[in-house]
Design a protein around this motif. Structure first.
Motif, short mmCIF file in Angstrom:
data_model
loop_
_atom_site.label_atom_id
_atom_site.label_comp_id
_atom_site.label_asym_id
_atom_site.label_seq_id
_atom_site.Cartn_x
_atom_site.Cartn_y
_atom_site.Cartn_z
N GLY A 506 20.99 14.30 82.21
CA GLY A 506 20.22 15.43 82.75
C GLY A 506 20.48 16.73 82.02
N GLN A 507 21.44 16.74 81.09
CA GLN A 507 21.87 18.00 80.47
C GLN A 507 21.10 18.37 79.21
OE1 GLN A 507 23.87 15.47 81.35
NE2 GLN A 507 25.51 16.22 82.65
N GLY A 508 20.17 17.51 78.79
CA GLY A 508 19.33 17.87 77.65
C GLY A 508 19.97 17.71 76.29
N HIS A 509 20.95 16.81 76.17
CA HIS A 509 21.63 16.65 74.87
C HIS A 509 20.68 16.22 73.76
CE1 HIS A 509 25.73 15.73 77.03
NE2 HIS A 509 25.27 16.93 77.28
N THR A 512 19.48 19.71 72.59
CA THR A 512 20.44 20.70 72.05
C THR A 512 21.23 20.13 70.87
OG1 THR A 512 21.93 20.08 73.85
CG2 THR A 512 20.74 22.15 74.09
N PHE A 513 21.60 18.86 70.96
CA PHE A 513 22.37 18.27 69.85
C PHE A 513 21.50 18.23 68.59
CE2 PHE A 513 25.72 15.62 72.42
CZ PHE A 513 26.03 16.76 73.15
N ALA A 514 20.22 17.91 68.78
CA ALA A 514 19.31 17.87 67.62
C ALA A 514 19.13 19.28 67.03
CB ALA A 514 17.97 17.29 68.04
N THR A 544 30.89 12.48 79.38
CA THR A 544 30.45 13.81 79.81
C THR A 544 30.93 14.14 81.21
OG1 THR A 544 28.57 13.93 78.32
CG2 THR A 544 28.35 15.12 80.39
N TYR A 545 31.65 15.20 81.31
CA TYR A 545 32.14 15.79 82.57
C TYR A 545 32.85 17.07 82.16
CZ TYR A 545 35.66 12.81 80.54
OH TYR A 545 36.44 12.17 79.61
N GLY A 546 33.20 17.90 83.13
CA GLY A 546 33.97 19.10 82.82
C GLY A 546 33.30 19.99 81.78
N VAL A 667 24.84 30.84 72.98
CA VAL A 667 23.98 29.90 73.70
C VAL A 667 23.11 29.14 72.69
CG1 VAL A 667 22.03 29.77 75.30
CG2 VAL A 667 24.02 31.18 75.86
N ILE A 668 23.14 27.83 72.77
CA ILE A 668 22.38 27.02 71.81
C ILE A 668 20.90 26.98 72.22
CG2 ILE A 668 22.18 24.75 70.68
CD1 ILE A 668 24.85 26.35 70.16
N ASN A 669 20.65 26.72 73.52
CA ASN A 669 19.27 26.68 74.00
C ASN A 669 19.19 27.42 75.33
OD1 ASN A 669 16.84 25.97 75.31
ND2 ASN A 669 16.68 24.10 74.09
N GLY A 741 27.63 23.82 82.34
CA GLY A 741 27.07 22.85 83.28
C GLY A 741 27.54 22.97 84.72
N GLU A 742 28.67 23.62 84.94
CA GLU A 742 29.20 23.65 86.31
C GLU A 742 29.21 25.05 86.92
OE1 GLU A 742 32.79 20.61 86.27
OE2 GLU A 742 32.52 21.65 84.38
N ALA A 743 29.00 26.07 86.08
CA ALA A 743 29.20 27.45 86.51
C ALA A 743 28.50 27.79 87.83
CB ALA A 743 28.70 28.38 85.41
N1 MCN Z 1 24.60 24.43 76.14
C1 MCN Z 1 24.04 25.43 75.35
N2 MCN Z 1 24.76 26.55 75.08
C2 MCN Z 1 26.00 26.74 75.60
C3 MCN Z 1 26.57 25.76 76.43
C4 MCN Z 1 25.84 24.60 76.66
O1 MCN Z 1 22.89 25.29 74.94
N3 MCN Z 1 26.68 27.85 75.33
C5 MCN Z 1 23.84 23.21 76.46
C6 MCN Z 1 24.50 21.95 75.94
O2 MCN Z 1 24.16 21.66 74.65
C7 MCN Z 1 23.98 20.91 76.92
C8 MCN Z 1 23.91 21.69 78.23
O3 MCN Z 1 23.80 23.07 77.86
O4 MCN Z 1 22.71 20.47 76.55
C9 MCN Z 1 25.16 21.50 79.12
O5 MCN Z 1 26.29 21.60 78.32
P1 MCN Z 1 27.79 21.64 78.90
O6 MCN Z 1 27.99 22.86 79.69
O7 MCN Z 1 28.70 21.39 77.76
O8 MCN Z 1 27.87 20.43 79.95
P2 MCN Z 1 27.82 18.86 79.65
O9 MCN Z 1 26.69 18.58 78.76
O10 MCN Z 1 29.16 18.35 79.32
O11 MCN Z 1 27.40 18.32 81.07
C10 MCN Z 1 28.35 18.18 82.12
C11 MCN Z 1 28.07 19.14 83.25
C12 MCN Z 1 28.76 18.72 84.45
S1 MCN Z 1 30.45 18.67 84.36
C13 MCN Z 1 28.09 18.34 85.59
S2 MCN Z 1 28.94 17.86 86.96
C14 MCN Z 1 26.67 18.34 85.60
C15 MCN Z 1 26.10 19.26 84.63
O12 MCN Z 1 26.66 19.22 83.45
N4 MCN Z 1 25.97 17.27 85.96
C16 MCN Z 1 24.62 17.28 85.77
N5 MCN Z 1 24.77 19.41 84.68
C17 MCN Z 1 23.99 18.39 85.14
N6 MCN Z 1 22.65 18.44 85.00
C18 MCN Z 1 21.91 17.37 85.41
N7 MCN Z 1 20.58 17.45 85.28
N8 MCN Z 1 22.47 16.26 85.94
C19 MCN Z 1 23.80 16.18 86.12
O13 MCN Z 1 24.34 15.08 86.61
#
Ligand code: MCN
Length: 784
Positions: A506-509, A512-514, A544-546, A667-669, A741-743
């Motif tokens: 659900g996080q859109g990797h 963003t990774f691309a 993926t967590y944290g 911020v990447i995206n 992702g958790e903020a």
């Molecule tokens: N990102 C970015 N710029 C940043 C930080 C992050 O563009 N400065 C982008 C990343 O590239 C990624 C997304 O934001 O595409 C989230 O990145 P990140 O904060 O690193 O979190 P994770 O990808 O590791 O996802 C885990 C996090 C957690 S711990 C929970 S719980 C959670 C969450 O993400 N669960 C989710 N978001 C969720 N979103 C959906 N739709 N479904 C879940 O289960």
């Protein structure tokens, strides 16, 4: 940045398949010859199993087999582990009771798995599960964490006397005592952090497939970390050797932490496939999800801060009872310790902090990490105390916070964390401006004229995510490393595949990774694919967590890209007869800077694979891998302000404004990050206003076992969010990013409760602040 590079609002590539219903989830997979499983589950919170009679079930139509815990034990399948060792203050290791995937002699919560039925159809499996005859001797149960340690309380596991798993401390008790002794003001609160149920849209599901001819196992599963699942199932559960086990986590419909863990069901499906000789699929129904997906939070805390005459916070102490439920799941011990007490400094300079956490067993579903994991609990403690202090001292909550903010970085807290960057003043400026904080008094008056009570509440959170480095977490008790790996495969025609150990659910990797690759080589988005979620494709990963996939997973990608770029430049320099240092790669071309000499990216890739004309001694191909182990956590921070109106007749709260100002570094995206914040806010506001798991205190039945009783936030419970962002670059990773992702789930609950308690003039209110509770608190306040 390019149109699709770092910082661009690229629409999510993966959404095409998700919003057209074309995603492929575990339950969508059909393995030839596949049969279906149903689990027999305990109807009791606590009972001894005197016997299990499976004969009637075996005789039911379509039934292939019925298997039980003792058979599993005979086959040597191991108990479920907890992967983080915690020591009590007396130095003793945590007291862990055994968790057999299928119960052998005792059941310890309603929903505990007792047997698996495999049948031709799902319906037949469920019908047969109904007639498995388990002879239970019902026993007394302990449900409330605050009662778990009472003398004479029913015991959950013989290994944990008085149901105490660990009695853990962090910080300097003597320094805290001294500061409290000298304090000009003290502010104390009893704080409950309500138990939550994750409720991912896609229920958990698993297919276990043992191929006898190849002596090989495949497990499709709803996992956030397929490599961890493979590792644990091989190393600890003895299900299959690692080289003979492939774990595939395909599209996963939300996890929020609840799909980190290796649950009894996937282990049992794999084992049952070998026993029965058929592939076995199980998919939870919603009732099973409520009963058995790891629950979250559930802290009972007393916390106190000391302030001097100048309103500087001099100390904080917290005593917490953390309910871990009936068994210790994978990260359950880390959540109320190293992910909680280490954040009790919040955004403030607090010279002395001391925290004691007693983790207890109860006869309830296991509790583990869920979006935020420990950090929402810490933020709730700190931000309720700070807001309360401002009220008791009669000063502005903004001023009290500003006075106590940490202002220079790096900053070493007294509770392990070393904050690397931040600008808390900029965040509070952005949030107060966006919400027009100064105009609140006028809006309150105007609301009063309409018969509504308007309140405003703030929360300034700090979070530690991208948990690292591996050596440090190892020294704190982690059983795993917390690095990430990536591989960049440039194909012979110049398209790129990124293989990552992170898992997107659900996080859109995929987007963003691309973007990192597009940014680096100027390639179109369509030429880049992300591969994840399959242990046969991706070498290794921690999942993926944290909020780690950005800071840790993307950093591994950057490292691998560096290697690819370096090799590509060598090849380009050779072809263009130029100096390697003069080559630039942009817009899909390798150029000699300042000249018109170029070689298109696709030709360069082809040259790498034809290997007809490479620099002397160079290996053919263009494919590089990297492992990245961070040097520190990243520390996102934010200032959230919530404005509510309470209807005094009904107690119903309406959130009229919500501002979330965050600092996620680079911020990447931005669109994906905003979406992540929105989702987190919905969960945090859900916790504050609506959600709460309730068990019957005597029988241990889950009272909130369906959406009729457990209220999830819906669109009309939420306002349109304002999400201004500030940026301090994270010095600890190559992209300068902090996880996002958790903020939202961490920062929002105290802002909501601070706003409601401000509106009603009574600080004594626990989550979820349902209309009944708010109405009662309002009337109690009016009576006094
Ligand atoms: N990102 C970015 N710029 C940043 C930080 C992050 O563009 N400065 C982008 C990343 O590239 C990624 C997304 O934001 O595409 C989230 O990145 P990140 O904060 O690193 O979190 P994770 O990808 O590791 O996802 C885990 C996090 C957690 S711990 C929970 S719980 C959670 C969450 O993400 N669960 C989710 N978001 C969720 N979103 C959906 N739709 N479904 C879940 O289960």
């Amino acid at each position: 940045m390019g149109m699709e590079g770092i910082g661009a609002r690229v629409a999510r590539k993966e959404d095409k398949r998700f919003i057209t219903g074309a995603g492929r989830y575990t339950d969508d997979f059909v393995v030839p010859g596949m049969k279906f499983a149903a689990f027999v589950r305990s109807p009791h919170a606590h009972a001894r199993i005197r016997g299990i009679d499976v004969e009637a079930a075996r005789a039911m139509p379509g039934v292939i087999d019925v298997l039980t815990g003792p058979e599993m034990k005979t086959d040597g399948i191991g108990n479920i582990i907890c992967g983080w060792m915690i020591h009590s203050k007396d130095g003793s290791p945590m007291k862990m009771g055994a968790w057999s995937p299928l119960a052998t002699d005792t059941v310890r919560y309603v929903g505990d798995a007792v047997a698996i039925v495999v049948a031709e159809t799902r319906g037949q499996a469920r019908d047969a599960a109904e007639v498995v005859d388990v002879d239970y001797e019902e026993l007394e149960a302990v449900i409330l964490p605050e009662k778990a340690m009472d003398p004479g309380a029913p015991q959950v596991h013989p290994e944990a006397e008085n149901n105490l798993i660990f009695d853990w401390v962090l910080g300097d008790e003597a320094a805290v005592e001294e500061a409290f002794g000298k304090a000009a003001h003290r502010v104390k609160l009893d704080i409950l952090n309500n138990r939550l149920i994750p409720n991912a849209i896609e229920p958990r599901s698993a297919i276990g497939h043992y191929n006898k001819a190849e002596d090989h196992y495949t497990c499709y599963t709803t996992s956030q970390n397929p490599h961890v699942a493979r590792l644990v199932m091989s190393a600890f559960y003895n299900v299959a050797p690692e080289n003979k086990l492939r774990v595939i986590a395909p599209d996963v419909g939300g996890g929020f932490g609840s799909k980190i863990y290796i649950y009894p069901e996937e282990i049992t499906c794999l084992w049952a496939s070998k026993k029965t000789g058929v592939p076995v699929k199980w998919t939870a129904d919603r009732s099973e999800s409520f009963l058995t997906d790891a629950h979250a939070r559930d802290h009972v805390t007393t916390a106190e801060i000391a302030l001097d005459a100048d309103h500087r916070i001099t100390a904080l102490r917290a005593d917490t009872i953390a309910n871990l439920g009936a068994y210790m799941s994978l990260f359950s011990s880390a959540t109320p310790t190293y992910l909680y007490a280490t954040l009790l400094s919040g955004q403030y300079e607090i010279p002395a902090i001391y925290c004691n956490v007693k983790a207890v067993y109860t006869h309830t579903c296991p509790v583990d990490a869920y979006r935020g994991a420990g950090r929402p609990e810490a933020t709730y403690v700190v931000e309720r105390l700070v807001e309360t202090a401002a009220r008791e001292l009669g000063i502005s909550p903004v001023e009290l916070r500003r006075k106590n903010f940490i202002k220079s970085f790096p900053y070493q807290t007294p509770v392990i964390m070393n904050y690397d960057s931040g600008d808390f003043g900029a965040l509070i400026d952005a949030a107060t401006k966006a919400i027009d904080y100064d105009g609140f008094a006028r809006r309150k008056e105007e609301a009063k004229a309409r018969g509504k009570l308007r309140g405003i509440g703030m929360s300034c959170y700090i979070e530690a995510c991208g948990i690292a480095p591996s050596a440090a977490v190892g020294s704190l008790g982690a059983g795993v490393g917390l690095w990430e790996s990536a591989e960049i495969r440039v194909n012979a025609v110049g398209t790129v595949e990124v293989l990552t150990g992170a898992h997107s659910h659900g996080q859109g990797h995929e987007t963003t990774f691309a973007q990192l690759v597009c940014d680096r080589f100027g390639l179109p988005m369509d030429n880049v694919s992300i591969v994840h979620g399959d242990t046969d494709k991706v070498q290794m990963g921690m999942g993926t967590y944290g909020s780690r996939s950005g800071p840790v997973g993307m950093s591994a990608i950057v490292k691998a890209l560096d290697k690819v770029e370096a090799k590509a430049k060598k090849i380009a320099a050779h072809i263009l007869e130029a100096d390697e240092g003069d080559i630039v790669i942009e817009n899909g071309e390798c150029k000699v800077a300042g000249t018109d000499k170029t070689v298109p990216w696709f030709q360069l890739a082809l040259a790498a694979y034809t290997a007809h004309n490479l620099p002397g001694g160079m290996e053919p191909g263009l494919k590089e891998g990297a492992f990245y182990d961070p040097t520190n956590f990243t520390f996102p921070s934010g200032c959230y302000i919530c404005e509510v109106e309470v209807d005094p007749d009904t107690g119903k709260t309406e959130i009229v404004q919500f501002v979330a100002a965050d600092d996620f570094g680079r911020v990447i995206n931005p669109m994906i990050v905003e979406g992540q914040v929105h989702g987190g806010l919905a969960q945090g506001i859900g916790q504050a206003l609506l959600e709460g798991a309730a068990y019957d205190r005597t029988t241990g039945q889950l009272v909130t076992g369906s959406y009729m009783d457990y209220t999830m936030p819906r669109a009309d419970d939420l306002p349109s969010f304002q999400v201004p962002m500030t940026e301090t670059i994270c010095p600890g990773n190559p992209l300068g990013i902090k996880g996002c992702g958790e903020a939202g789930a961490i920062g929002s609950p105290p802002a909501v409760i601070n706003a409601i308690t401000d509106a009603i003039g009574n600080n004594d209110l626990s989550m979820p602040a349902t209309p009944q509770k708010v109405w009662a608190a309002l009337n109690a306040a009016t009576r006094h």
